[in-house]
Scaffold this motif. Structure first.
Motif, PDB file in Angstrom:
ATOM      1  N   SER A  46       0.844  -1.181   0.000  1.00  0.00           N
ATOM      2  CA  SER A  46       0.000   0.000   0.000  1.00  0.00           C
ATOM      3  C   SER A  46       0.884   1.239   0.000  1.00  0.00           C
ATOM      4  O   SER A  46       1.880   1.285   0.713  1.00  0.00           O
ATOM      5  CB  SER A  46      -0.852  -0.022   1.274  1.00  0.00           C
ATOM      6  N   LEU A  47       0.550   2.231  -0.792  1.00  0.00           N
ATOM      7  CA  LEU A  47       1.208   3.531  -0.704  1.00  0.00           C
ATOM      8  C   LEU A  47       0.230   4.540  -0.118  1.00  0.00           C
ATOM      9  O   LEU A  47       0.410   5.053   0.975  1.00  0.00           O
ATOM     10  CB  LEU A  47       1.700   3.999  -2.075  1.00  0.00           C
ATOM     11  N   ARG A  48      -0.858   4.803  -0.863  1.00  0.00           N
ATOM     12  CA  ARG A  48      -1.828   5.807  -0.462  1.00  0.00           C
ATOM     13  C   ARG A  48      -2.544   5.435   0.832  1.00  0.00           C
ATOM     14  O   ARG A  48      -2.765   6.290   1.696  1.00  0.00           O
ATOM     15  CB  ARG A  48      -2.884   5.979  -1.552  1.00  0.00           C
ATOM     16  N   ARG A  50      -1.829   3.296   3.391  1.00  0.00           N
ATOM     17  CA  ARG A  50      -1.054   3.328   4.629  1.00  0.00           C
ATOM     18  C   ARG A  50      -0.651   4.757   4.995  1.00  0.00           C
ATOM     19  O   ARG A  50      -0.826   5.199   6.137  1.00  0.00           O
ATOM     20  CB  ARG A  50       0.200   2.462   4.503  1.00  0.00           C
ATOM     21  N   THR A  51      -0.149   5.463   3.994  1.00  0.00           N
ATOM     22  CA  THR A  51       0.350   6.806   4.264  1.00  0.00           C
ATOM     23  C   THR A  51      -0.780   7.727   4.698  1.00  0.00           C
ATOM     24  O   THR A  51      -0.619   8.531   5.624  1.00  0.00           O
ATOM     25  CB  THR A  51       1.048   7.338   3.004  1.00  0.00           C
ATOM     26  N   SER A  52      -1.932   7.622   4.033  1.00  0.00           N
ATOM     27  CA  SER A  52      -3.043   8.510   4.394  1.00  0.00           C
ATOM     28  C   SER A  52      -3.602   8.148   5.769  1.00  0.00           C
ATOM     29  O   SER A  52      -3.991   9.032   6.536  1.00  0.00           O
ATOM     30  CB  SER A  52      -4.143   8.468   3.326  1.00  0.00           C
ATOM     31  N   LEU A 286      -5.501   4.685  -8.633  1.00  0.00           N
ATOM     32  CA  LEU A 286      -4.041   4.567  -8.526  1.00  0.00           C
ATOM     33  C   LEU A 286      -3.670   3.353  -7.663  1.00  0.00           C
ATOM     34  O   LEU A 286      -4.410   3.038  -6.767  1.00  0.00           O
ATOM     35  CB  LEU A 286      -3.392   5.829  -7.957  1.00  0.00           C
ATOM     36  N   ALA A 310      -6.746  11.064  -5.215  1.00  0.00           N
ATOM     37  CA  ALA A 310      -5.762  10.463  -4.299  1.00  0.00           C
ATOM     38  C   ALA A 310      -5.531  11.361  -3.087  1.00  0.00           C
ATOM     39  O   ALA A 310      -5.427  10.883  -1.954  1.00  0.00           O
ATOM     40  CB  ALA A 310      -4.448  10.202  -5.028  1.00  0.00           C
ATOM     41  N   GLY A 311      -5.462  12.663  -3.336  1.00  0.00           N
ATOM     42  CA  GLY A 311      -5.296  13.597  -2.217  1.00  0.00           C
ATOM     43  C   GLY A 311      -6.459  13.509  -1.247  1.00  0.00           C
ATOM     44  O   GLY A 311      -6.283  13.616  -0.026  1.00  0.00           O
ATOM     45  N   ARG A 313      -7.907  10.987  -0.330  1.00  0.00           N
ATOM     46  CA  ARG A 313      -7.735   9.848   0.571  1.00  0.00           C
ATOM     47  C   ARG A 313      -7.310  10.316   1.967  1.00  0.00           C
ATOM     48  O   ARG A 313      -7.735   9.753   2.984  1.00  0.00           O
ATOM     49  CB  ARG A 313      -6.690   8.852   0.009  1.00  0.00           C
ATOM     50  N   LEU A 314      -6.450  11.330   2.010  1.00  0.00           N
ATOM     51  CA  LEU A 314      -6.011  11.852   3.310  1.00  0.00           C
ATOM     52  C   LEU A 314      -7.165  12.498   4.072  1.00  0.00           C
ATOM     53  O   LEU A 314      -7.406  12.191   5.249  1.00  0.00           O
ATOM     54  CB  LEU A 314      -4.893  12.876   3.109  1.00  0.00           C
TER      55      LEU A 314
END
Lengths: 327, 327, 327
Positions: A46-48, A50-52, A286, A310-311, A313-314
């Motif tokens: 996961s990128l988005r 986990r990070t978000s 993505l 994607a943004g 997501r945060l």
């Protein structure tokens, strides 16, 4: 409240979370939850997500605890078996322990893509939900990706207003070098139906979504004043939103090699500028394969909402956890 | 003060930490240590230990720094050799650098289970302790698991009161598909002996613990008013606590294949409901093999303290770090 | 402002950051940046860099977000290709998304050591810098390691004062079992030249640094009142600092096997006590091969600044991020 497919919050609840996310994006201060913890279990990369989730926790003053079983933790057993194989820990204990360490338990576990009936049971997220004593958030399972659905809804609200009933959205299949799970397209369909949108699912023959899920979305959309239709071409009509995604056909489930051969003939399903209606936004969850799923001219062009999506997501992770940690 | 086997704190010190953990569990506010950092080095996987240490840091306002050498950091050399092999970093530098970055250094490194004398030296944790200039916490080494011992002590105190002298505890060997290190049984024995408990170690012939450790525990228990005895059956008598765990026999050290054959005949050592005294609590450090180490009826039954024991990992990590960061 | 090779800050800017780091080390309170986030992307392993960046974030009240593509995130594509291969995510999207999640984007990606021209383009860090919309920090790339250069500068300032012009420094090649990238020696050369130091690069014939980089450093040093010379022996003269590091020769780029044979004859380049001038400090970026790069007597001796240098990684990461997050 669990958040397993997003419908737990109801259509209005999702709208409220989406609008709150847009407020947070515009600079509102999130409610602080010091001393709270969110355990996030990742069975897949996961990128988005986990990070978000980590960033959302931090913004709320809460602590994220990231666990990757089989890598820095133990491999998990789900079934009621005598555990004399490779798996060291049963999900009963994992969920039971993490429920004591954290206030929310989030889990990511993709479809196996081998056995349709097994994936239909959504075994990992279901097991955590069954054995946890705190609310469980689905960070993408075999069937659903409700955090993506919430971020998509926030993006729709931002562009189309907060009454989404009857808005025209096309979910189109797209080519991809690998056979992929249907969690994201299932979720786009479900989230759009929940808001009463007018949803068209476009895919080549043989790549239909799970008919049970299409039926569920159809009745959900009808209840909200919208509808679901399926077509086998990429005439996007007067769509206001086009969402692209590759997926495995339900009828060919698990026959990945046969499907790959089939897929090789479907390169013309790439989303190209000529297919996109002039007024439509383009979305994709993505990561995306440039030049395969979508032409770079669309992805990098003025109609692309992909980075905003994607943004979001945060901001949606933040609005969801803000609400869940207040429970 | 280092925390390498738990005895550094003394019997009273451990009781104080255990009781403080139960206060924290009941809602006491932990002392805040902003600006402090705990570096946690994991040479082996972990669910409870990593998560509880991270969460404890967060609850204390301190920052956890998690390092997994050989995965996201460099493989570590321990010996005084010319470093022309695979290992990129010597523990002297790793410990020296991390001592500058953090206020406490925690390390997890399991037994190699090949060379008994090497494991007896407990090489990784000993090397970190030798080269660090800040206190070192053992998060499970070849020989010991004092964080588990502290959580177990808190669990005993919660159920049996804070004078544990003479309380009857049985540590029983149990079957397992793999040969396992003895750090946890060593620690249960040592922690119970430190409190002057009446400890029985039950195991099949050939699965004895390290006689040096049994001798040390025996004199420690005697000093506290308790004792240590060994038996080769599962008559648990009037035990107030039964702790199950599989381990490799010391005399068969490293002969894993031979032991596996031996172990295959010992399935009757599974802890079943008929063996458990009516008044006894059942404990296991987790992860546990359901149906192999213990019957699900015991594990999920009313006498199981297993989830409480795991939950106490958080509160005892918090009480220990609260004290260590105040030094 | 990006921080890709350190020269972006200028000679005076680097000195200011180095002196601020020494103030922080002496107990100054760092400016707090609550609500700020630093995304740190690791394509290669790291002990000091990751840990010091995470700790620096924490000390500033900011949140670190650690991402390791290909392990817990997706493998990244850099080129403008049709993405039908193994790489799931393009750096355009990764950088675009992370720019929305974080206020600073830090990236670590070593040289491939196969194709000199490709490494000269420094493809990964350049791609992130091209596609990010927030400042980008290089945590070691194919060519540069400016965080190391900043920590080295702080160490020089601490020992030699803050006017480094004309101070004598030797950068010496050293043996190593493996062929290594030149990012660190390039950076030592560049950082020393930026401060106008009198730099000698000592290496065996065939192990020269990239002549373009030597030329750039030579003109930079000349502008600052210093100079760069190259020699093929280890006569360190009256050096005030000796920095050791192994690297691959630029002319032999990618011919690792041939170079390994060559390197086998160069064991006498180990830095031993007899070579070190009595007044010189010894430095190495770590991890270091004891007995291969440098004799233990030097590494552990009174002239070694190695642990201080590594410790300064924390304080310089803190002074750099303190400045960047204030932008």
């Amino acid at each position: 409240m669990n958040f397993l497919d997003g419908t737990e919050a109801g259509a209005d609840g999702i709208l409220t979370l989406a609008k709150r996310a847009l407020e947070l994006r515009a600079g509102a201060t999130p409610t602080q939850h010091p001393g709270k913890r969110v355990a996030a279990v990742f069975l897949n990369p996961s990128l988005r997500t986990r990070t978000s989730m980590e960033a959302a926790c931090g913004a709320l003053g809460a602590q994220p605890l990231v666990i990757t079983p089989g890598k820095d933790a133990w491999a998990l057993e789900l079934e009621d078996v005598v555990m004399d194989g490779d798996k060291a820990e049963h999900v009963r204990e994992a969920a039971g322990v993490l429920s004591q360490f954290a206030d929310v338990l989030a889990v990511r576990a993709f479809a196996g893509l081998v056995d349709a009936e097994e994936d239909r049971r959504d075994p990992m997220i279901s097991a955590f939900a069954a054995h946890a004593s705190v609310p469980v958030v689905n960070m993408e399972s075999a069937l659903w990706h409700p955090l993506q659905g919430l971020a998509d809804t926030a993006t729709w609200v931002n562009h189309l207003g907060d009454d989404l009933r009857g808005k025209k959205i096309v979910l189109t299949w797209a080519p991809h070098p690998r056979a992929l799970p249907a969690a994201v397209p299932n979720q786009v369909l479900l989230s759009a139906a929940l808001q009463g949108m007018d949803v068209t699912v476009a895919h080549p023959e043989g790549f239909e979504l799970d008919p049970q899920i299409v039926a569920r979305a159809t009745s959900l959309a009808a209840a909200g004043g919208g509808g679901v239709s399926v077509r086998h071409d990429q005439d996007f009509g007067e769509a206001e939103v086009v969402v692209a995604k590759s997926w495995s056909g339900f009828s060919g489930y698990g026959r990945r090699e046969a499907e790959a051969a089939h897929r090789a003939e479907l390169g013309h399903w790439t989303v190209t500028p000529d297919k996109l209606p002039a007024s439509a936004g383009f979305m994709h969850c993505l990561p995306v394969r440039r030049g395969v799923v979508v032409a770079p001219e669309v992805l990098d062009g003025p109609q692309s909402w992909v980075l905003e999506e994607a943004g979001n997501r945060l901001w949606t992770a933040m609005s969801l956890l803000e609400a869940m940690l207040a429970e």
